[in-house]
Design a protein around this motif. Sequence first.
Motif, PDB file in Angstrom:
ATOM      1  N   MET A   1       0.848  -1.193   0.000  1.00  0.00           N
ATOM      2  CA  MET A   1       0.000   0.000   0.000  1.00  0.00           C
ATOM      3  C   MET A   1       0.879   1.236   0.000  1.00  0.00           C
ATOM      4  SD  MET A   1      -2.993   1.162   2.692  1.00  0.00           S
ATOM      5  CE  MET A   1      -1.849   1.786   3.921  1.00  0.00           C
ATOM      6  N   GLN A   2       0.526   2.247  -0.800  1.00  0.00           N
ATOM      7  CA  GLN A   2       1.301   3.479  -0.860  1.00  0.00           C
ATOM      8  C   GLN A   2       0.385   4.688  -0.754  1.00  0.00           C
ATOM      9  OE1 GLN A   2       3.327   3.873  -4.637  1.00  0.00           O
ATOM     10  NE2 GLN A   2       1.586   3.138  -5.791  1.00  0.00           N
ATOM     11  N   THR A   3       0.985   5.790  -0.320  1.00  0.00           N
ATOM     12  CA  THR A   3       0.255   7.049  -0.211  1.00  0.00           C
ATOM     13  C   THR A   3       0.773   7.993  -1.283  1.00  0.00           C
ATOM     14  OG1 THR A   3      -0.066   6.787   2.173  1.00  0.00           O
ATOM     15  CG2 THR A   3      -0.291   9.015   1.277  1.00  0.00           C
ATOM     16  N   ILE A   4      -0.124   8.410  -2.177  1.00  0.00           N
ATOM     17  CA  ILE A   4       0.257   9.241  -3.309  1.00  0.00           C
ATOM     18  C   ILE A   4      -0.410  10.611  -3.179  1.00  0.00           C
ATOM     19  CG2 ILE A   4       0.172   9.506  -5.822  1.00  0.00           C
ATOM     20  CD1 ILE A   4       0.096   6.471  -6.051  1.00  0.00           C
ATOM     21  N   LEU A   5       0.395  11.653  -3.271  1.00  0.00           N
ATOM     22  CA  LEU A   5      -0.150  13.009  -3.292  1.00  0.00           C
ATOM     23  C   LEU A   5      -0.318  13.441  -4.739  1.00  0.00           C
ATOM     24  CD1 LEU A   5      -0.832  15.796  -1.932  1.00  0.00           C
ATOM     25  CD2 LEU A   5       1.577  16.376  -2.327  1.00  0.00           C
ATOM     26  N   PHE A  28       0.678  13.569   6.844  1.00  0.00           N
ATOM     27  CA  PHE A  28       0.658  12.531   5.814  1.00  0.00           C
ATOM     28  C   PHE A  28       2.085  12.090   5.473  1.00  0.00           C
ATOM     29  CE2 PHE A  28      -3.383  14.728   5.121  1.00  0.00           C
ATOM     30  CZ  PHE A  28      -4.257  13.668   5.001  1.00  0.00           C
ATOM     31  N   ASN A  29       2.283  10.798   5.408  1.00  0.00           N
ATOM     32  CA  ASN A  29       3.572  10.247   4.965  1.00  0.00           C
ATOM     33  C   ASN A  29       3.467   9.936   3.476  1.00  0.00           C
ATOM     34  OD1 ASN A  29       4.810  10.235   7.585  1.00  0.00           O
ATOM     35  ND2 ASN A  29       3.576   8.433   8.099  1.00  0.00           N
ATOM     36  N   ILE A  30       3.976  10.850   2.678  1.00  0.00           N
ATOM     37  CA  ILE A  30       3.817  10.756   1.222  1.00  0.00           C
ATOM     38  C   ILE A  30       4.922   9.890   0.613  1.00  0.00           C
ATOM     39  CG2 ILE A  30       3.642  12.056  -0.912  1.00  0.00           C
ATOM     40  CD1 ILE A  30       1.382  12.595   1.099  1.00  0.00           C
ATOM     41  N   ASP A  31       4.508   8.880  -0.163  1.00  0.00           N
ATOM     42  CA  ASP A  31       5.474   8.019  -0.855  1.00  0.00           C
ATOM     43  C   ASP A  31       5.801   8.551  -2.247  1.00  0.00           C
ATOM     44  OD1 ASP A  31       5.588   5.952   1.213  1.00  0.00           O
ATOM     45  OD2 ASP A  31       3.546   5.459   0.598  1.00  0.00           O
ATOM     46  N   VAL A  32       4.783   9.066  -2.929  1.00  0.00           N
ATOM     47  CA  VAL A  32       4.954   9.534  -4.310  1.00  0.00           C
ATOM     48  C   VAL A  32       4.183  10.837  -4.490  1.00  0.00           C
ATOM     49  CG1 VAL A  32       4.643   8.997  -6.766  1.00  0.00           C
ATOM     50  CG2 VAL A  32       5.111   7.154  -5.137  1.00  0.00           C
TER      51      VAL A  32
END
Length: 210
Positions: A1-5, A28-32
Amino acid sequence: MQTILYARVSTDEQTASHQATQARAAGFNIDVVVADEGVSGVSTALKDRPQGRRLFDLLRRGDVLVVRWIDRLGRNYGDVTETIREMMRRGVIVRTVINNMTFDGATTDPMQMAVRDALISFMAATAQAQAEATKEAQRAGIAHAKGRDDAYLGRRPTYDRSQLDDVVARLDAGEAVQAIAKATGLSRGTIYRIRDSRAEAEAALARWAA
């Protein structure tokens, strides 16, 4: 699972990095970070934007899509509501930085679904109304600025385009003036002036070419 902004910026004064900084500051911990720059949210649907297409390719079930506010997805009612519903059908969770709203397809309770869908519709309609109001304020502001003596510029505004757009979005989202001042670093007096006369706020930017 990833967090994308997903960040959309439509003017040179706005930056995707500013939206990313806001998201991280909100926890928020943004991955991409996926960003479309210089793209109108009124006339161009998310799926038709260069990075919007990439966003749809990247997102998978269980991923979290973060946007500053719903208007980053678009300013057209139909496009925004369909985009969020498509995300939920895919199992993607949509979250906003402003007011920390969450939209997902997890609930099967009819009443909760109705409330969720009504809120999505309201926010999408607000985004379109805001876009139309901003255009009108810009036209009025520019006309007002042109009608003034060129030698008189008035006081230089304490905000730039990105900050003005941020304040307007937060006002339309129902945030309190004090909360907006804290989030943007602007004074409460400035927030009140923008709230009470968006045309004059636009005019100040036009006069100073800000």
